[in-house]
Write a protein that holds these residues in place. Sequence first.
Motif, short mmCIF file in Angstrom:
data_model
loop_
_atom_site.label_atom_id
_atom_site.label_comp_id
_atom_site.label_asym_id
_atom_site.label_seq_id
_atom_site.Cartn_x
_atom_site.Cartn_y
_atom_site.Cartn_z
N ALA A 1 0.99 -1.40 0.16
CA ALA A 1 -0.18 -0.12 0.25
C ALA A 1 1.12 1.47 0.22
CB ALA A 1 -0.94 0.07 1.27
N GLY A 2 2.25 1.41 -0.13
CA GLY A 2 3.24 2.32 0.72
C GLY A 2 4.31 2.31 0.76
N ARG B 1 5.13 7.65 1.05
CA ARG B 1 4.59 8.33 0.39
C ARG B 1 3.78 6.97 0.36
NH1 ARG B 1 5.11 6.00 -5.35
NH2 ARG B 1 7.57 5.47 -5.05
N THR B 2 2.29 7.38 0.19
CA THR B 2 1.38 5.95 -0.28
C THR B 2 0.93 5.70 -1.95
OG1 THR B 2 -0.13 7.10 0.96
CG2 THR B 2 -1.33 5.50 -0.22
N PRO C 1 -1.63 -6.38 -5.51
CA PRO C 1 -2.09 -7.09 -4.52
C PRO C 1 -1.58 -7.99 -4.63
CG PRO C 1 -3.44 -6.62 -6.58
CD PRO C 1 -2.25 -5.42 -6.42
N LEU C 2 -1.50 -8.82 -3.87
CA LEU C 2 -0.48 -10.68 -3.87
C LEU C 2 -0.84 -11.35 -4.94
CD1 LEU C 2 1.61 -12.24 -2.00
CD2 LEU C 2 -0.63 -13.25 -0.43
N ASP C 3 -1.72 -11.05 -5.16
CA ASP C 3 -1.69 -12.03 -6.93
C ASP C 3 -0.80 -11.14 -7.66
OD1 ASP C 3 -3.41 -13.97 -5.69
OD2 ASP C 3 -5.55 -13.41 -6.16
N GLU C 4 -0.96 -10.63 -7.71
CA GLU C 4 0.41 -9.80 -8.36
C GLU C 4 1.18 -9.63 -8.57
OE1 GLU C 4 -0.01 -5.04 -11.25
OE2 GLU C 4 -0.97 -5.48 -10.20
N LEU C 5 1.30 -9.41 -7.34
CA LEU C 5 2.75 -9.88 -7.21
C LEU C 5 3.72 -11.17 -7.64
CD1 LEU C 5 2.84 -8.37 -3.59
CD2 LEU C 5 4.35 -7.18 -5.44
N ILE D 1 10.96 -3.72 -9.93
CA ILE D 1 10.21 -4.55 -9.83
C ILE D 1 8.39 -4.35 -9.30
CG2 ILE D 1 8.80 -6.42 -10.72
CD1 ILE D 1 11.85 -7.89 -10.59
N ILE D 2 8.63 -3.80 -7.63
CA ILE D 2 7.24 -4.02 -7.45
C ILE D 2 7.15 -2.17 -8.08
CG2 ILE D 2 6.62 -3.44 -5.16
CD1 ILE D 2 8.15 -5.77 -4.70
N LEU D 3 7.55 -1.15 -7.70
CA LEU D 3 7.61 -0.03 -7.91
C LEU D 3 7.14 0.41 -9.03
CD1 LEU D 3 10.43 2.40 -6.19
CD2 LEU D 3 8.11 2.06 -5.45
N CYS D 4 7.63 -0.06 -10.58
CA CYS D 4 7.02 -0.15 -12.09
C CYS D 4 5.43 -0.58 -11.97
CB CYS D 4 8.19 -1.59 -12.77
SG CYS D 4 9.58 -0.46 -12.77
N GLN D 5 5.58 -1.11 -11.34
CA GLN D 5 3.03 -1.80 -11.38
C GLN D 5 2.27 -0.49 -10.65
OE1 GLN D 5 3.23 -4.52 -12.58
NE2 GLN D 5 5.55 -4.74 -12.34
N THR D 6 3.52 0.51 -10.36
CA THR D 6 2.46 2.21 -9.67
C THR D 6 2.26 2.69 -10.66
OG1 THR D 6 4.31 2.75 -9.08
CG2 THR D 6 3.44 1.48 -7.37
#
Length: 151
Positions: A62-63, A105-106, A112-116, A146-151
Amino acid sequence: MAKWLVKTEPSECGIEDFARAPEQAIPWDGVRNYQARNFLREMDEGDEVFIYHSSCKRIGIAGIVGVVKSAYPDPTQFDETSGYHDPKSTRDKPRWDAVDLKYIRTLPRLIPLDELKSLPGLENLPLVRKGNRLSVMPVSESEWQIILCQT
């Protein structure tokens, strides 16, 4: 500067709690797993931390918060009225630690976990591996990106 992920129930302390008081540090206490505690002990001021909401309707990252105070003895272990009290822990030999975290930051959207779980490059992230229930875990720089690129 290291990267981390901490799991929390947003009803107890979520990213919204950090966002409400962005200049205030919030103690990350109550961790009662030795491996998670050891990760807390590795956290340094300036490290960045994903806040992961669990045990709720919308599970996911979430943030981001930052470590503003490195590990110190968790005061809840000494408080007999606390649900995190540990009668085996003494001030001379504390067993548990806390760190102080502050809002960065938010994320624009909850990841979501499924996406991760479906993202290439996150196979070794403890969060997506079966049977891992740690509340504090390291995140590699490549996993972070990788995670940040999903935002």
